[in-house]
Design a protein around this motif. Structure first.
Motif, PDB file in Angstrom:
ATOM      1  N   PRO A  30       0.819  -1.216   0.000  1.00  0.00           N
ATOM      2  CA  PRO A  30       0.000   0.000   0.000  1.00  0.00           C
ATOM      3  C   PRO A  30       0.855   1.270   0.000  1.00  0.00           C
ATOM      4  CG  PRO A  30      -0.170  -1.163   2.114  1.00  0.00           C
ATOM      5  CD  PRO A  30       0.621  -2.041   1.209  1.00  0.00           C
ATOM      6  N   THR A  31       0.616   2.121  -0.993  1.00  0.00           N
ATOM      7  CA  THR A  31       1.377   3.371  -1.132  1.00  0.00           C
ATOM      8  C   THR A  31       0.498   4.346  -1.908  1.00  0.00           C
ATOM      9  OG1 THR A  31       3.502   4.279  -1.869  1.00  0.00           O
ATOM     10  CG2 THR A  31       2.521   2.597  -3.265  1.00  0.00           C
ATOM     11  N   ALA A  32       0.910   5.614  -2.001  1.00  0.00           N
ATOM     12  CA  ALA A  32       0.108   6.603  -2.728  1.00  0.00           C
ATOM     13  C   ALA A  32       0.081   6.270  -4.225  1.00  0.00           C
ATOM     14  CB  ALA A  32       0.711   7.992  -2.517  1.00  0.00           C
ATOM     15  N   ALA A  33      -1.072   6.483  -4.868  1.00  0.00           N
ATOM     16  CA  ALA A  33      -1.180   6.307  -6.324  1.00  0.00           C
ATOM     17  C   ALA A  33      -0.229   7.287  -7.005  1.00  0.00           C
ATOM     18  CB  ALA A  33      -2.614   6.558  -6.762  1.00  0.00           C
ATOM     19  N   TYR A  34       0.398   6.885  -8.135  1.00  0.00           N
ATOM     20  CA  TYR A  34       1.492   7.677  -8.702  1.00  0.00           C
ATOM     21  C   TYR A  34       1.604   7.440 -10.199  1.00  0.00           C
ATOM     22  CZ  TYR A  34       4.069   3.406  -9.591  1.00  0.00           C
ATOM     23  OH  TYR A  34       4.435   2.192 -10.097  1.00  0.00           O
TER      24      TYR A  34
ATOM     25  N   PHE B  50      -0.846  15.462 -15.662  1.00  0.00           N
ATOM     26  CA  PHE B  50      -1.287  14.455 -14.688  1.00  0.00           C
ATOM     27  C   PHE B  50      -1.550  15.103 -13.329  1.00  0.00           C
ATOM     28  CE2 PHE B  50      -0.185  11.165 -11.422  1.00  0.00           C
ATOM     29  CZ  PHE B  50      -1.269  10.334 -11.647  1.00  0.00           C
ATOM     30  N   ALA B  51      -0.656  16.029 -12.917  1.00  0.00           N
ATOM     31  CA  ALA B  51      -0.823  16.698 -11.619  1.00  0.00           C
ATOM     32  C   ALA B  51      -2.189  17.381 -11.550  1.00  0.00           C
ATOM     33  CB  ALA B  51       0.301  17.703 -11.395  1.00  0.00           C
ATOM     34  N   HIS B  52      -2.640  17.916 -12.703  1.00  0.00           N
ATOM     35  CA  HIS B  52      -3.939  18.602 -12.734  1.00  0.00           C
ATOM     36  C   HIS B  52      -5.109  17.662 -12.480  1.00  0.00           C
ATOM     37  CE1 HIS B  52      -3.539  22.886 -13.583  1.00  0.00           C
ATOM     38  NE2 HIS B  52      -2.348  22.551 -14.072  1.00  0.00           N
ATOM     39  N   THR B  53      -4.901  16.377 -12.730  1.00  0.00           N
ATOM     40  CA  THR B  53      -5.997  15.426 -12.529  1.00  0.00           C
ATOM     41  C   THR B  53      -6.087  14.963 -11.078  1.00  0.00           C
ATOM     42  OG1 THR B  53      -4.690  13.421 -12.922  1.00  0.00           O
ATOM     43  CG2 THR B  53      -5.613  14.530 -14.871  1.00  0.00           C
ATOM     44  N   LEU B  54      -5.056  15.281 -10.240  1.00  0.00           N
ATOM     45  CA  LEU B  54      -5.051  14.800  -8.856  1.00  0.00           C
ATOM     46  C   LEU B  54      -5.635  15.856  -7.930  1.00  0.00           C
ATOM     47  CD1 LEU B  54      -1.527  13.067  -8.535  1.00  0.00           C
ATOM     48  CD2 LEU B  54      -3.748  12.024  -9.041  1.00  0.00           C
ATOM     49  N   PRO B  55      -6.268  15.410  -6.833  1.00  0.00           N
ATOM     50  CA  PRO B  55      -6.759  16.376  -5.847  1.00  0.00           C
ATOM     51  C   PRO B  55      -5.593  17.031  -5.117  1.00  0.00           C
ATOM     52  CG  PRO B  55      -7.081  14.114  -5.063  1.00  0.00           C
ATOM     53  CD  PRO B  55      -6.558  14.009  -6.461  1.00  0.00           C
ATOM     54  N   LEU B  56      -5.825  18.192  -4.523  1.00  0.00           N
ATOM     55  CA  LEU B  56      -4.777  18.915  -3.791  1.00  0.00           C
ATOM     56  C   LEU B  56      -4.769  18.484  -2.327  1.00  0.00           C
ATOM     57  CD1 LEU B  56      -5.396  22.398  -5.385  1.00  0.00           C
ATOM     58  CD2 LEU B  56      -3.412  20.908  -5.754  1.00  0.00           C
ATOM     59  N   PRO B  57      -3.605  18.560  -1.641  1.00  0.00           N
ATOM     60  CA  PRO B  57      -2.291  18.824  -2.215  1.00  0.00           C
ATOM     61  C   PRO B  57      -1.807  17.651  -3.069  1.00  0.00           C
ATOM     62  CG  PRO B  57      -2.101  18.379   0.149  1.00  0.00           C
ATOM     63  CD  PRO B  57      -3.556  18.356  -0.178  1.00  0.00           C
TER      64      PRO B  57
ATOM     65  N   PHE C 151      -1.357  12.762  -2.171  1.00  0.00           N
ATOM     66  CA  PHE C 151      -0.956  13.123  -0.815  1.00  0.00           C
ATOM     67  C   PHE C 151      -1.559  12.108   0.160  1.00  0.00           C
ATOM     68  CE2 PHE C 151      -1.927  15.472   3.139  1.00  0.00           C
ATOM     69  CZ  PHE C 151      -0.658  15.896   3.463  1.00  0.00           C
ATOM     70  N   LEU C 152      -0.739  11.662   1.108  1.00  0.00           N
ATOM     71  CA  LEU C 152      -1.213  10.748   2.154  1.00  0.00           C
ATOM     72  C   LEU C 152      -1.390  11.553   3.435  1.00  0.00           C
ATOM     73  CD1 LEU C 152       1.261   7.771   1.602  1.00  0.00           C
ATOM     74  CD2 LEU C 152      -1.170   7.838   0.969  1.00  0.00           C
ATOM     75  N   ASP C 153      -2.546  11.405   4.062  1.00  0.00           N
ATOM     76  CA  ASP C 153      -2.833  12.172   5.262  1.00  0.00           C
ATOM     77  C   ASP C 153      -2.733  11.254   6.478  1.00  0.00           C
ATOM     78  OD1 ASP C 153      -3.367  14.402   6.639  1.00  0.00           O
ATOM     79  OD2 ASP C 153      -5.527  14.447   6.224  1.00  0.00           O
ATOM     80  N   GLY C 154      -2.045  11.693   7.516  1.00  0.00           N
ATOM     81  CA  GLY C 154      -1.956  10.888   8.724  1.00  0.00           C
ATOM     82  C   GLY C 154      -0.740  11.260   9.542  1.00  0.00           C
ATOM     83  N   GLU C 155      -0.304  10.341  10.396  1.00  0.00           N
ATOM     84  CA  GLU C 155       0.875  10.582  11.232  1.00  0.00           C
ATOM     85  C   GLU C 155       2.039   9.769  10.690  1.00  0.00           C
ATOM     86  OE1 GLU C 155       0.151  10.565  15.447  1.00  0.00           O
ATOM     87  OE2 GLU C 155       2.289  10.541  15.917  1.00  0.00           O
TER      88      GLU C 155
ATOM     89  N   LYS D  67       0.611   3.160   5.323  1.00  0.00           N
ATOM     90  CA  LYS D  67       0.949   3.210   3.892  1.00  0.00           C
ATOM     91  C   LYS D  67       2.397   3.636   3.747  1.00  0.00           C
ATOM     92  CE  LYS D  67      -3.588   3.602   2.109  1.00  0.00           C
ATOM     93  NZ  LYS D  67      -4.555   4.179   1.222  1.00  0.00           N
ATOM     94  N   LEU D  68       3.028   3.105   2.722  1.00  0.00           N
ATOM     95  CA  LEU D  68       4.445   3.390   2.483  1.00  0.00           C
ATOM     96  C   LEU D  68       4.600   4.764   1.831  1.00  0.00           C
ATOM     97  CD1 LEU D  68       7.414   2.374   2.347  1.00  0.00           C
ATOM     98  CD2 LEU D  68       6.851   1.499   0.072  1.00  0.00           C
ATOM     99  N   ILE D  69       5.394   5.643   2.441  1.00  0.00           N
ATOM    100  CA  ILE D  69       5.754   6.918   1.787  1.00  0.00           C
ATOM    101  C   ILE D  69       6.980   6.679   0.912  1.00  0.00           C
ATOM    102  CG2 ILE D  69       6.484   9.301   2.109  1.00  0.00           C
ATOM    103  CD1 ILE D  69       5.180   9.228   4.887  1.00  0.00           C
ATOM    104  N   GLU D  70       7.996   6.066   1.505  1.00  0.00           N
ATOM    105  CA  GLU D  70       9.234   5.816   0.750  1.00  0.00           C
ATOM    106  C   GLU D  70      10.079   4.828   1.510  1.00  0.00           C
ATOM    107  OE1 GLU D  70      11.942   9.054   0.792  1.00  0.00           O
ATOM    108  OE2 GLU D  70      11.897   9.150   2.966  1.00  0.00           O
TER     109      GLU D  70
END
Ligand code: AMP
Ligand code: GLY
Length: 425
Positions: free
Chosen positions: A116-120, A132-139, A187-191, A280-283
């Motif tokens: 599990p990681t952010a869609a990219y 592509f960036a324009h198709t994603l929600p902010l941030p 963008f992944l939201d959380g701690e 979720k994996l950031i990196e």
């Protein structure tokens, strides 16, 4: 055993401190090391990028085992070169280190093995990246593909900011060739949480969790840094969260890398976002975190060296490590000007008084000795002032007592390291 640690930061001082205490260690070298490391190891003035000189040094001194601290030399193939010269080395091959060396590669591995990681999406063309960036929600998150010392990530609050980031990274090559390719992602939201596991190519042994403070200012404000402080354990890392990180992120990656013909050996540092839907994996990073390593080493009860050897030789499935049931906090003291242009060459006093505080340990991150033998600041992050105590509040208090014993007008630190953990407890 004759051991060589490669690196010069607080991470390497903490590793040397732990390894010097091992009954298996007869002789400890560090290249290039720093003023603090010089008190416990013989330092050799060889740059971490100078792979031929490091290999020649290890051969000449009959080194039995090499431990590589930073990612740069791993991505450049230091572990491969040492092993080719017949010297056992802790740290991934260049092919396995691509997990950190290329964010696009890391994302592809995550996608292929269902981590599990952010869609990219990956891009080599700036206009396609912008579309592509324009198709994603902010941030929306824009990342240089290659190594950029932790600075190659932009969290864009508007699409205009995302476009500017794409131009800066790819057209202006703000991070050089690291920006020849980029990743645009959700963008992944959380701690956020740092999680570490030793890996031997087939098995993974969880170490411990930690959290660091990336922003330079109190209250987590101001520009990003390499890390202004850390603490372990991380209260957000419940046993359930740790189990899910191992089952859903670490083990599938280790298995996947083996299938790819790039078995991962070394320490896998998973940057995790604990979201409402779980971790979720950031990196990935392919090395210990700095300053996370400092707090991990303070809490580790077992001998580190056999564990690092098992990561290289195999057999981590039959390995167990014991941890102190205590909390550790490290406060980074940085040179004025950091993370911009740090002022170096200022004298640091009071280190002995700080080290006399029971429970406190001062790791050096960027220091050197001058001709008179005085400790001088020689970097951005200069000291990692650390303490271990039964709980995080007591550890924080001790760490700041040690900070206050240090007489260094050229430096500064945050005064609120571990505030999140203390509020939670
Ligand atoms: P890095 O330099 O790759 O460690 O990334 C720097 C920081 O950017 C991370 O520690 C996170 O705080 C943040 N970050 C990176 N990717 C994301 C993402 N997809 N969502 C939210 N935050 C992110
Ligand atoms: N403290 C974060 C890192 O080492 O990348």
């Amino acid at each position: 055993m004759r051991i060589l640690v490669v690196g010069s930061g607080g991470r390497e001082h903490a590793l040397c401190w732990k390894i010097a205490a091992s009954p298996l260690c007869d002789k400890l070298y560090c290249a290039p090391g720093n003023a603090g490391i010089a008190a416990i190891a013989e330092c050799a003035p060889i740059a971490v990028e100078d792979i031929p000189a490091l290999v020649a040094f290890a051969k000449e001194r009959s080194v039995d085992f090499v431990i590589v601290g930073p990612e740069g030399p791993l991505v450049a193939g230091l572990a491969d070169a040492m092993e080719a010269a017949g010297i056992a080395t802790f740290g991934p091959s260049a092919k396995a280190a691509e997990l950190e060396g290329s964010k696009g590669f890391m994302k592809d591995i995550a996608a292929k093995y269902r981590v599990p990681t952010a869609a990219y999406k990956r891009f080599r063309d700036p206009e396609a990246a912008k579309a592509f960036a324009h198709t994603l929600p902010l941030p929306v998150v824009v990342k240089a593909d290659g190594l950029a010392a932790g600075k190659g990530v932009v969290i864009a609050e508007t699409h205009a900011q995302a476009e500017a980031a794409i131009d800066a990274i790819m057209r202006d090559r703000q991070f050089g060739e690291a920006g020849a390719e980029l990743v645009v992602e959700d963008f992944l939201d959380g701690e956020e949480l740092s999680f570490f596991a030793l890996c031997d190519g087939a098995h993974a042994l969880p170490l411990a969790s930690a959290q660091d403070h990336k922003r330079v200012g109190d209250g987590d404000t101001g520009p990003n840094t390499g890390g202004m402080g850390a603490y372990s354990p991380a209260p957000v890392a419940s046993p359930e969260i740790e189990r899910r990180i191992m089952d859903e992120i670490v083990r599938p990656t280790v298995a996947g890398m083996a299938l790819e013909g790039r078995p991962f050996k070394g320490v896998l540092f998973a940057g995790i976002m604990v979201t409402g839907a779980g971790p979720k994996l950031i990196e990935f990073n392919v090395r210990f975190g700095d300053p996370e390593c400092e707090v991990l080493m303070l809490r580790l009860k077992s001998d580190l060296l056999p564990a690092l050897m098992a990561a290289r030789d195999g057999g981590l499935d039959n390995f167990d490590l014991r941890w102190h049931d205590s909390a550790a906090v490290t406060v980074v003291m940085a040179a004025r000007g950091y993370p911009g242009k740090p002022e170096t060459g200022t004298p640091i006093k009071g280190l002995d008084a700080a080290a006399r505080i029971p429970g406190a340990v001062v790791f050096h991150a960027g220091t050197r000795l001058n001709a008179a033998g005085d400790v001088m600041a020689a970097g951005g992050r200069v000291l990692a002032v650390s303490a271990v105590a039964p709980d995080v509040k007591a550890a924080q208090k001790l760490a700041y007592q040690a900070v206050d014993a240090i007489d260094w007008p050229g430096g500064f630190c945050r005064r609120d390291i571990a505030h999140r953990a203390i509020t939670r407890s």
